[in-house]
Design an enzyme around this catalytic site. Structure first.
Site, short mmCIF file in Angstrom:
data_model
loop_
_atom_site.label_atom_id
_atom_site.label_comp_id
_atom_site.label_asym_id
_atom_site.label_seq_id
_atom_site.Cartn_x
_atom_site.Cartn_y
_atom_site.Cartn_z
N ASP A 34 0.84 -1.20 0.00
CA ASP A 34 0.00 0.00 0.00
C ASP A 34 0.88 1.26 0.00
O ASP A 34 0.68 2.18 -0.81
CB ASP A 34 -0.88 -0.05 1.26
N SER A 117 -3.33 -9.72 2.09
CA SER A 117 -3.48 -10.11 3.51
C SER A 117 -2.34 -10.95 4.09
O SER A 117 -2.39 -11.29 5.28
CB SER A 117 -4.80 -10.86 3.77
P1 ADP Z 1 -1.57 -6.86 3.97
O1 ADP Z 1 -1.82 -5.72 4.92
O2 ADP Z 1 -2.77 -7.11 3.07
O3 ADP Z 1 -1.06 -8.08 4.64
P2 ADP Z 1 1.13 -6.11 3.03
O4 ADP Z 1 1.48 -4.98 2.14
O5 ADP Z 1 1.64 -6.08 4.44
O6 ADP Z 1 -0.47 -6.26 2.95
O7 ADP Z 1 1.63 -7.46 2.38
C1 ADP Z 1 1.03 -8.08 1.28
C2 ADP Z 1 2.11 -8.69 0.38
O8 ADP Z 1 2.62 -7.65 -0.47
C3 ADP Z 1 3.33 -9.25 1.13
O9 ADP Z 1 3.69 -10.49 0.52
C4 ADP Z 1 4.40 -8.19 0.89
O10 ADP Z 1 5.70 -8.74 0.91
C5 ADP Z 1 4.04 -7.76 -0.53
N1 ADP Z 1 4.61 -6.51 -1.05
C6 ADP Z 1 5.16 -5.46 -0.40
N2 ADP Z 1 5.58 -4.52 -1.27
C7 ADP Z 1 5.29 -4.99 -2.52
C8 ADP Z 1 5.48 -4.51 -3.85
N3 ADP Z 1 6.04 -3.33 -4.10
N4 ADP Z 1 5.05 -5.28 -4.90
C9 ADP Z 1 4.44 -6.48 -4.67
N5 ADP Z 1 4.24 -6.97 -3.45
C10 ADP Z 1 4.65 -6.26 -2.39
#
Ligand code: ADP
Length: 169
Positions: A34, A117
């Site tokens: 995010d 998630s």
């Molecule tokens: P949530 O709150 O839904 O768990 P997170 O962002 O903490 O969301 O994590 C969801 C997934 O996105 C994790 O596997 C994380 O490593 C991954 N993630 C983080 N940054 C990126 C990115 N730039 N591109 C793709 N995936 C990412």
């Protein structure tokens, strides 16, 4: 038929019709994917999100991609894992389904998803991957031709590859 691919990478770099953002219910940005999306898309995304007045868990709302290569960003707050008795599985399925509905509404042919998630929301990875793949496979698409799961790390990539393989058996 939708073609499903699993890749490893940074979803903010995806040149597709729509990327999905694993957002929170405020839609005002946060950490993880995010934060990366809000940073890369720029301040216009914050303005657009402020006008949406949040989003419920499992639902989805769309904005333009602004400074991203992707045309649209489909924002969905996935469920926070609370041990598995708080409707988490259904809510995660809803996130995938409602994102796909949004993508169809905007006539998107290509959509990239992060692993919703499974970061700070702590949904168990293998189960999240199975839910993601089955939700995508069940969806009746008209415009969508290709969906990629963009895993940020190799462990996540392997989990989704396994879920895809198991579903194709
Ligand atoms: P949530 O709150 O839904 O768990 P997170 O962002 O903490 O969301 O994590 C969801 C997934 O996105 C994790 O596997 C994380 O490593 C991954 N993630 C983080 N940054 C990126 C990115 N730039 N591109 C793709 N995936 C990412």
């Amino acid at each position: 038929m939708i073609k499903i691919k699993i890749i490893q990478g940074d979803i903010t770099k995806s040149s597709v019709d729509a990327i999905v953002n694993a957002a929170n219910t405020t839609l005002m940005g946060g950490g993880g994917v995010d934060g990366a999306i809000h940073h890369a898309s720029g301040p216009k995304l914050d303005e657009a999100c402020a006008k949406l007045h949040g989003c419920k868990t499992g639902e989805a709302k769309t904005t333009p991609g602004f400074n991203l290569p992707a045309k649209f960003i489909i924002h969905t707050p996935g469920p926070i894992w609370r041990g598995g008795h708080s409707n988490e599985r259904e809510l995660l399925r809803n996130s995938y389904k409602n994102c796909l509905k949004e993508a169809e509404k905007h006539q998107c042919a290509s959509v990239d998803f992060p692993s919703i998630s499974t970061g700070v929301y702590h949904f168990p990875l293998n189960e999240a991957a199975q839910i993601a793949i089955s939700s995508i496979k069940e969806f009746k698409a008209h415009f969508i031709k290709q969906i990629r799961i963009v895993a940020f790390d190799p462990v996540t990539k392997t989990a989704y590859e396994k879920a895809l393989k198991d579903k194709e058996k």
